[in-house]
Design a protein around this motif. Structure first.
Motif, PDB file in Angstrom:
ATOM      1  N   LEU A 174     -15.999 -22.302 -31.406  1.00 35.77           N
ATOM      2  CA  LEU A 174     -14.892 -22.511 -30.473  1.00 35.77           C
ATOM      3  C   LEU A 174     -13.697 -21.638 -30.846  1.00 35.77           C
ATOM      4  O   LEU A 174     -13.335 -21.546 -32.023  1.00 35.77           O
ATOM      5  N   PRO A 175     -13.040 -21.030 -29.862  1.00 33.12           N
ATOM      6  CA  PRO A 175     -11.768 -20.341 -30.150  1.00 33.12           C
ATOM      7  C   PRO A 175     -10.711 -21.342 -30.624  1.00 33.12           C
ATOM      8  O   PRO A 175     -10.813 -22.545 -30.369  1.00 33.12           O
ATOM      9  N   HIS A 176      -9.700 -20.829 -31.285  1.00 35.88           N
ATOM     10  CA  HIS A 176      -8.658 -21.701 -31.819  1.00 35.88           C
ATOM     11  C   HIS A 176      -7.976 -22.513 -30.730  1.00 35.88           C
ATOM     12  O   HIS A 176      -7.695 -23.707 -30.915  1.00 35.88           O
ATOM     13  N   ASP A 177      -7.694 -21.890 -29.599  1.00 31.31           N
ATOM     14  CA  ASP A 177      -7.001 -22.635 -28.550  1.00 31.31           C
ATOM     15  C   ASP A 177      -7.880 -23.731 -27.974  1.00 31.31           C
ATOM     16  O   ASP A 177      -7.392 -24.802 -27.587  1.00 31.31           O
ATOM     17  N   ALA A 178      -9.191 -23.504 -27.936  1.00 31.77           N
ATOM     18  CA  ALA A 178     -10.099 -24.539 -27.450  1.00 31.77           C
ATOM     19  C   ALA A 178     -10.169 -25.707 -28.428  1.00 31.77           C
ATOM     20  O   ALA A 178     -10.237 -26.874 -28.013  1.00 31.77           O
ATOM     21  N   MET A 179     -10.149 -25.416 -29.726  1.00 33.97           N
ATOM     22  CA  MET A 179     -10.134 -26.498 -30.718  1.00 33.97           C
ATOM     23  C   MET A 179      -8.839 -27.294 -30.624  1.00 33.97           C
ATOM     24  O   MET A 179      -8.835 -28.528 -30.693  1.00 33.97           O
ATOM     25  N   ALA A 180      -7.723 -26.601 -30.475  1.00 32.62           N
ATOM     26  CA  ALA A 180      -6.439 -27.280 -30.355  1.00 32.62           C
ATOM     27  C   ALA A 180      -6.413 -28.170 -29.121  1.00 32.62           C
ATOM     28  O   ALA A 180      -5.930 -29.311 -29.161  1.00 32.62           O
ATOM     29  N   GLN A 181      -6.961 -27.668 -28.020  1.00 27.42           N
ATOM     30  CA  GLN A 181      -7.009 -28.465 -26.798  1.00 27.42           C
ATOM     31  C   GLN A 181      -7.947 -29.653 -26.956  1.00 27.42           C
ATOM     32  O   GLN A 181      -7.652 -30.762 -26.490  1.00 27.42           O
ATOM     33  N   ASP A 214      -6.079 -32.133 -28.925  1.00 33.38           N
ATOM     34  CA  ASP A 214      -4.674 -32.280 -28.537  1.00 33.38           C
ATOM     35  C   ASP A 214      -3.789 -32.087 -29.762  1.00 33.38           C
ATOM     36  O   ASP A 214      -2.913 -32.894 -30.066  1.00 33.38           O
ATOM     37  N   ALA A 215      -4.055 -30.978 -30.466  1.00 37.66           N
ATOM     38  CA  ALA A 215      -3.431 -30.731 -31.767  1.00 37.66           C
ATOM     39  C   ALA A 215      -2.644 -29.429 -31.750  1.00 37.66           C
ATOM     40  O   ALA A 215      -2.964 -28.490 -31.015  1.00 37.66           O
ATOM     41  N   LEU A 216      -1.625 -29.373 -32.601  1.00 39.17           N
ATOM     42  CA  LEU A 216      -0.834 -28.159 -32.778  1.00 39.17           C
ATOM     43  C   LEU A 216      -1.498 -27.290 -33.836  1.00 39.17           C
ATOM     44  O   LEU A 216      -1.653 -27.718 -34.985  1.00 39.17           O
ATOM     45  N   PRO A 217      -1.911 -26.050 -33.505  1.00 42.67           N
ATOM     46  CA  PRO A 217      -2.625 -25.221 -34.479  1.00 42.67           C
ATOM     47  C   PRO A 217      -1.697 -24.540 -35.469  1.00 42.67           C
ATOM     48  O   PRO A 217      -0.600 -24.094 -35.115  1.00 42.67           O
ATOM     49  N   ALA A 218      -2.136 -24.464 -36.721  1.00 49.05           N
ATOM     50  CA  ALA A 218      -1.418 -23.705 -37.742  1.00 49.05           C
ATOM     51  C   ALA A 218      -1.643 -22.211 -37.518  1.00 49.05           C
ATOM     52  O   ALA A 218      -2.499 -21.795 -36.732  1.00 49.05           O
ATOM     53  N   ASN A 219      -0.881 -21.395 -38.241  1.00 46.89           N
ATOM     54  CA  ASN A 219      -0.957 -19.941 -38.070  1.00 46.89           C
ATOM     55  C   ASN A 219      -2.006 -19.284 -38.951  1.00 46.89           C
ATOM     56  O   ASN A 219      -2.270 -18.086 -38.793  1.00 46.89           O
ATOM     57  N   GLY A 266      -1.569 -37.112 -36.875  1.00 46.28           N
ATOM     58  CA  GLY A 266      -0.402 -36.360 -36.445  1.00 46.28           C
ATOM     59  C   GLY A 266      -0.780 -35.206 -35.557  1.00 46.28           C
ATOM     60  O   GLY A 266       0.085 -34.466 -35.067  1.00 46.28           O
ATOM     61  N   ARG A 267      -2.095 -35.031 -35.368  1.00 47.34           N
ATOM     62  CA  ARG A 267      -2.664 -34.019 -34.484  1.00 47.34           C
ATOM     63  C   ARG A 267      -2.174 -32.613 -34.822  1.00 47.34           C
ATOM     64  O   ARG A 267      -1.566 -31.911 -34.024  1.00 47.34           O
ATOM     65  N   ARG A 268      -2.509 -32.228 -36.057  1.00 45.22           N
ATOM     66  CA  ARG A 268      -2.340 -30.862 -36.511  1.00 45.22           C
ATOM     67  C   ARG A 268      -3.716 -30.268 -36.769  1.00 45.22           C
ATOM     68  O   ARG A 268      -4.595 -30.933 -37.327  1.00 45.22           O
ATOM     69  N   LEU A 269      -3.913 -29.019 -36.357  1.00 41.27           N
ATOM     70  CA  LEU A 269      -5.144 -28.294 -36.642  1.00 41.27           C
ATOM     71  C   LEU A 269      -4.825 -27.303 -37.748  1.00 41.27           C
ATOM     72  O   LEU A 269      -4.045 -26.361 -37.547  1.00 41.27           O
ATOM     73  N   VAL A 270      -5.433 -27.513 -38.929  1.00 41.42           N
ATOM     74  CA  VAL A 270      -5.062 -26.757 -40.120  1.00 41.42           C
ATOM     75  C   VAL A 270      -6.309 -26.231 -40.830  1.00 41.42           C
ATOM     76  O   VAL A 270      -7.443 -26.575 -40.477  1.00 41.42           O
ATOM     77  N   LEU A 277     -10.792 -34.926 -38.991  1.00 45.57           N
ATOM     78  CA  LEU A 277     -11.957 -34.526 -38.204  1.00 45.57           C
ATOM     79  C   LEU A 277     -12.245 -33.044 -38.442  1.00 45.57           C
ATOM     80  O   LEU A 277     -11.314 -32.228 -38.489  1.00 45.57           O
ATOM     81  N   VAL A 278     -13.515 -32.713 -38.569  1.00 44.29           N
ATOM     82  CA  VAL A 278     -13.940 -31.320 -38.724  1.00 44.29           C
ATOM     83  C   VAL A 278     -14.733 -30.917 -37.484  1.00 44.29           C
ATOM     84  O   VAL A 278     -15.784 -31.500 -37.209  1.00 44.29           O
ATOM     85  N   PRO A 279     -14.262 -29.940 -36.714  1.00 42.45           N
ATOM     86  CA  PRO A 279     -15.025 -29.493 -35.549  1.00 42.45           C
ATOM     87  C   PRO A 279     -16.206 -28.623 -35.966  1.00 42.45           C
ATOM     88  O   PRO A 279     -16.106 -27.815 -36.891  1.00 42.45           O
TER      89      PRO A 279
END
Length: 218
Positions: free
Chosen positions: A9-16, A19-24, A46-50, A94-96
């Motif tokens: 999955l692309p990063h934006d798809a994982m974030a969506q 419903d998480a804010l992706p890290a850089n 807290g819905r962070r993707l890290v 959670l691990v995608p």
């Protein structure tokens, strides 16, 4: 167990998805051969993707190799294990994954890899726990995937499998919906997963490319 997986999955798809804010500093995707100690994508409370190191390091380790590499945490008794009990109470995540690998052996002892996916084609969300580790002011987040007894489908390949959570259960596992996460530690219901043989090239942790998940030609 879960010792290797793929994430496409692309990063934006994982974030969506979460419903998480992706890290850089998220790991590159796609990765068809995610291995222990690699940085992996993790959705936290807290819905962070890290990004975290795959392989939980207990706080008392003086170095990452001071003890066993804890890539998995058995669901049975997880709340009593010194390495995991605080994390499962306070730091669930959670691990995608697009799918994961398992191995059998033929009569000559050769390792035969299989790729396992959801039957409905959806990405997987694997239950996991995390722990910060570090010395001299440097902290590294590390993570272990929770495993349980295999369901009927996976039992022909291995007696363990990752805990795969449905979207309705994600808030409960992440601690956003009150107590009760312990009841989620069973395997995926029968009929959830499919699998197929893949090229033994994936036996090498250096192997890369989409051919690793394609069905092996007869």
């Amino acid at each position: 167990m879960c010792g290797r997986f793929a994430i496409t999955l692309p990063h934006d798809a994982m974030a969506q998805l979460f419903d998480a804010l992706p890290a850089n500093d998220l790991p590159e995707v796609p990765n068809y051969n995610v291995c222990p100690t690699d940085p992996i994508h993790v959705a936290t409370a807290g819905r962070r993707l890290v990004s975290m190191r795959w392989g939980l390091i207990p706080s008392w380790y003086e170095a990452p190799n001071d003890g066993p590499l804890l890539i998995n945490a058995r669901a049975e008794g997880i709340e009593h294990k010194a390495a995991f009990r605080q994390a499962v109470r306070e730091r669930r995540c959670l691990v995608p994954a697009s799918g994961f690998y398992e191995w059998t052996k033929d009569t000559d002892g050769n390792r035969l890899p299989w790729y396992i996916t959801r039957r409905d084609g959806a990405p997987m969300a694997l239950a996991a726990i995390w722990q910060d580790w570090g010395r001299e002011g440097e902290r590294q987040p590390t993570v272990a995937i929770v495993t349980t007894a295999a369901n009927a489908e996976i039992l022909s390949l291995h007696n363990r499998m990752p805990v795969i959570l449905e979207p309705v259960d994600w808030p409960l596992w992440l601690g956003e919906a009150g107590p009760g996460a312990a009841r989620l530690l069973g395997g995926a219901p029968d009929g959830t997963l499919d699998y197929h043989r893949v090229d033994p090239a994936v036996n090498s942790n250096r192997a890369r490319g989409p051919h690793l998940v394609e069905p092996l030609a007869a």
